[in-house]
Scaffold this motif. Structure first.
Motif, short mmCIF file in Angstrom:
data_model
loop_
_atom_site.label_atom_id
_atom_site.label_comp_id
_atom_site.label_asym_id
_atom_site.label_seq_id
_atom_site.Cartn_x
_atom_site.Cartn_y
_atom_site.Cartn_z
N UNK A 128 0.70 -1.07 0.01
CA UNK A 128 0.10 0.10 0.08
C UNK A 128 0.85 1.22 0.02
N UNK A 129 2.08 1.25 0.66
CA UNK A 129 2.91 2.47 0.90
C UNK A 129 3.40 2.87 -0.53
N UNK A 130 3.94 1.60 -1.16
CA UNK A 130 4.39 1.85 -2.56
C UNK A 130 3.41 2.37 -3.51
N UNK A 131 2.38 1.81 -3.56
CA UNK A 131 1.20 2.16 -4.28
C UNK A 131 0.79 3.65 -4.20
N UNK A 132 0.92 4.06 -2.88
CA UNK A 132 0.32 5.39 -2.53
C UNK A 132 1.56 6.52 -2.47
N UNK A 133 2.66 6.24 -2.52
CA UNK A 133 3.75 6.98 -2.51
C UNK A 133 4.10 7.55 -1.03
N UNK A 134 3.93 6.63 0.17
CA UNK A 134 4.24 6.86 1.19
C UNK A 134 5.73 6.28 1.42
N UNK A 135 6.33 7.12 2.03
CA UNK A 135 7.85 6.76 2.38
C UNK A 135 7.69 6.03 3.76
#
Lengths: 79, 379
Positions: B207-214
């Motif tokens: 989910x982080x990678x999909x949403x651009x959350x570091x």
């Protein structure tokens, strides 16, 4: 082999959330330099997770061994 | 002769135990054989998961709070006074104004997030784990125009999935506000993955990678410089921020520390199955107050309450306390502003998240209201 002086044993067997390593992190953060914490974990992942964390954070792994169906892992707080 | 059960703490755990016990032993309570006393330091009962919604301006404290006296069974004697000392040798609880002897004691004094646990944190950081903190953070979130929003997590803390919920909701929130491209969301976690539960961590990273959350692992906050706005990790690395949101280490209640009943953090050594305080046959410990390696969460308190009440009934009837807590917990996980998933696990069964759905999100929102039935001992 010299005997290790354990400051506190943390029984985290059966813990998934927050999990054994988190229990150890809690103890290390609150402890004094030189304290040795022994973690009991029934999660095989601890044998990898704990040494990795200890190494990354600059503490000292005293031992990591299987004892029947769980792991005994001792860590010394070094800073 | 009247036997007295004292429950210290009017949160989820204490209120559920009081109400379930009163309902289950109504005859004894009405004919005077049993007195149930609940000692709480506030008249307000707050549903704490509401704080997360308050931080995103999705609700106000009033909708997550009720008068404790109206939640309690009419035969529960509610004493609104802070417990000052618990004397397990003399079987007595002392409040600011009174002293109560007990036959059985249930300690449900909870935990609190300690913003003083890390130097500089109280001055440099925010938290949504208290009503005041959530109110202040709401203002910051609404007025944040861009920069680095850093989330730090310490142990132990309540509701271990709430920090993930927060970061996913923040992602949705700033997308809806049209400024997500100006907001750098950075989530940190103390160990080598983004959540202690491996299946949850695997799902969250995708989910982080999909949403651009570091995200950054092995992050253990050691100090904060509020002037320079820098958070320092245990490994010595520096992490600049514009808005710091911390889930600080929690501590047990002051009365536990003052009474010498807890460990160095104020949590009480408790048998993981019987939920009795170690070495004390007439004292049960429940909810966040225990030192058990289980989630500090409302659901944990809920399932523990079942065990404590059934064991108390057995003991009051002269039977042995044979019911055992199996470590069960159940947690909804809000995966954004419109979807949710859940996990459930116990001492033997690890959790497996199910795919998020809108229906689970609505079920969570419904539970925010249904909670009051649980507190009353109905659901």
């Amino acid at each position: 082999m010299s005997e290790v002086n354990i400051t506190k044993t943390i029984d985290a067997r059966g813990s998934y959330c927050p999990g054994p390593l988190m229990e150890l992190v809690k103890a290390i953060k609150r402890g004094q330099i030189g304290d040795v914490y022994e973690l009991l974990s029934s999660d095989n992942g601890s044998a990898k997770d704990v040494p990795e964390w200890v190494n990354k954070m600059g503490h000292e792994l005293v031992y990591c061994r299987e004892d029947g169906d769980f792991w005994r892992i001792a860590v010394k707080k070094t800073k | 002769m009247t036997r007295r059960i004292i429950i210290v703490g009017g949160g989820v755990a204490g209120t559920m135990v009081a109400n379930r016990l009163a309902k289950s032993m109504e005859n004894e309570v009405y004919n005077g054989e049993l007195e149930i006393v609940l000692i709480g330091d506030t008249g307000k009962h707050i549903y704490q998961p509401g704080f997360l919604f308050m931080a995103f301006n999705e609700g106000f404290l009033e909708q997550f709070a009720r008068e404790e006296k109206y939640l309690l069974h009419p035969k529960v004697n509610f004493v609104m006074d802070a417990a000052r000392h618990i004397d397990v040798d003399r079987k007595r609880v002392i409040t600011g104004k009174q002293s109560f002897d007990y036959d059985f004691l249930v300690i449900a004094t909870g935990s609190y997030p300690d913003m003083e646990s890390v130097p500089g944190l109280a001055a440099g950081g925010h938290t949504f784990y208290t009503p005041e903190g959530a109110e202040r953070l709401r203002y910051e979130m609404l007025n944040f125009q861009g920069g680095t929003l850093l989330v730090t997590i310490d142990v132990p803390h309540k509701c271990p999935v709430a920090p993930l919920e927060f970061i996913f909701m923040a992602d949705d929130y700033y997308r809806e506000a049209g400024i997500r491209n100006k907001v750098q969301l950075k989530y940190t976690y103390p160990i080598g993955r983004v959540h202690s539960l491996e299946p949850v961590a695997k799902w969250a990273v995708k989910e982080f990678e999909k949403r651009g959350i570091e995200y950054e692992t092995f992050f253990n906050l050691e100090k904060v410089d509020p002037e320079k706005r820098i958070a320092y990790n245990m490994d010595g690395s520096e992490h600049p921020y514009d808005l710091l949101i911390a889930i600080p280490a929690h501590r047990g209640a002051r009365v536990i520390q003052d009474s010498g009943l807890g460990d160095e953090d104020g949590f009480i050594p408790t048998d993981r199955y019987s939920l009795k305080m170690e070495g004390q046959d007439c004292v049960y410990v429940i909810g966040d107050a225990t030192d058990l390696p289980v989630s500090k969460a409302g659901s944990t308190a809920h399932y523990e309450a079942d065990v404590v009440v059934r064991n108390l009934i057995s003991e009051l009837k002269g039977l042995p306390a044979t019911h055992r807590y199996n470590g069960k917990a159940f947690c909804f996980i809000e995966t954004g502003l419109n979807e949710a998933t859940y996990i459930t696990f116990n001492y033997k069964q690890p959790p497996q998240p199910v795919p998020p759905s809108e229906m689970l999100h609505w079920f969570k929102l419904s539970y925010n209201e249904m909670y009051w039935l649980s507190a009353r001992g109905i659901l």
